[in-house]
Design a protein around this motif. Sequence first.
Motif, PDB file in Angstrom:
ATOM      1  N   HIS A 125       4.617   6.903  -0.407  1.00  0.00           N
ATOM      2  CA  HIS A 125       5.427   7.566   0.609  1.00  0.00           C
ATOM      3  C   HIS A 125       5.135   9.060   0.663  1.00  0.00           C
ATOM      4  N   THR A 126       4.894   9.663  -0.479  1.00  0.00           N
ATOM      5  CA  THR A 126       4.482  11.054  -0.497  1.00  0.00           C
ATOM      6  C   THR A 126       3.176  11.192   0.266  1.00  0.00           C
ATOM      7  N   TYR A 127       2.282  10.272  -0.031  1.00  0.00           N
ATOM      8  CA  TYR A 127       0.963  10.272   0.591  1.00  0.00           C
ATOM      9  C   TYR A 127       1.050  10.109   2.108  1.00  0.00           C
ATOM     10  N   GLN A 181       7.361   5.957  -4.426  1.00  0.00           N
ATOM     11  CA  GLN A 181       7.167   7.341  -4.025  1.00  0.00           C
ATOM     12  C   GLN A 181       5.701   7.735  -3.852  1.00  0.00           C
ATOM     13  N   THR A 182       4.818   7.137  -4.648  1.00  0.00           N
ATOM     14  CA  THR A 182       3.402   7.550  -4.560  1.00  0.00           C
ATOM     15  C   THR A 182       2.876   7.399  -3.146  1.00  0.00           C
ATOM     16  N   LYS A 239       9.850   9.179   4.419  1.00  0.00           N
ATOM     17  CA  LYS A 239      11.082   9.470   3.677  1.00  0.00           C
ATOM     18  C   LYS A 239      12.036   8.298   3.841  1.00  0.00           C
ATOM     19  N   GLU A 254       8.801  11.032  -8.345  1.00  0.00           N
ATOM     20  CA  GLU A 254       7.421  11.404  -8.034  1.00  0.00           C
ATOM     21  C   GLU A 254       6.463  10.642  -8.948  1.00  0.00           C
TER      22      GLU A 254
END
Length: 136
Positions: free
Chosen positions: A111-113, A108-109, A117, A103
């Motif tokens: 992709h989270t946004y 990941q930044t 996945k 995270e």
Amino acid sequence: MARIAGKRLCRVGIVSLILGSAALWAPVVGYGDVAKPNIPAARGEQCVEPVEIMRRDHFDFMKHDRDKTVHDGVRTIKHSLAGCIDCHATKNASGQFVPINAEGEFCQTCHTYAAVKIDCFTCHAAVPATKVSQSP
Ligand code: HEC
Ligand code: HEC
Ligand code: HEC
């Protein structure tokens, strides 16, 4: 500039929202209460492709080059996943590399946004390969 009109809340819309303009990355510019991903800085002079192109097409490049490696045995690829990690992984305060899919880290930044996945790191190392020994 092609900004999102707000009527199509599909993935394409979200992607063009976050990929639409470099200025949108700046926390001061924005869409009211929508938080922007804060992408850790890279090492190295420049990316393997121009940044705007990488934002949009990085997965196609990697999938293409993965097939070249895995199916055709080509090792000299331009869009190596190991290469991404070499330049884009960051170190923590004690000098240890942080997994790039953790995270807040590079992959990941965004992709989270964007609610993306990926399973790449079930097989691939998420930190640069270090050739130094573990002994102090
Ligand atoms: C089931 C295990 C597995 C998964 C999941 C996986 N890979 Fe791989 N990948 C491999 C293996 C094995 C190789 C070949 C070994 C090598 O050349 O390092 C490889 C090679 C590659 C290469 C070429 C070598 C390199 O250093 O870049 C790329 C690019 C790549 N994979 C990208 C991806 C991406 C992107 C994902 C996620 C969408 C992914 N892989 C998911 C097993 C996997
Ligand atoms: C030689 C080092 C190097 C390699 C290898 C590399 N990058 Fe980059 N990348 C950079 C630099 C430098 C930038 C410019 C942004 C910065 O300074 O943080 C960048 C920017 C990016 C951006 C845009 C980030 C943003 O701010 O919007 C993406 C996406 C990206 N890289 C993905 C990748 C992927 C995926 C790979 C592997 C296929 C990769 N990069 C390989 C150095 C590298
Ligand atoms: C600048 C933001 C950004 C960064 C940084 C970023 N990605 Fe992405 N990535 C995205 C977006 C947005 C999508 C979804 C695009 C779409 O679905 O059209 C995506 C999709 C992907 C996909 C395809 C997923 C699928 O469902 O097929 C892979 C694989 C991927 N990214 C790998 C990586 C890896 C590995 C890194 C780190 C080296 C990385 N990305 C860094 C924004 C980013």
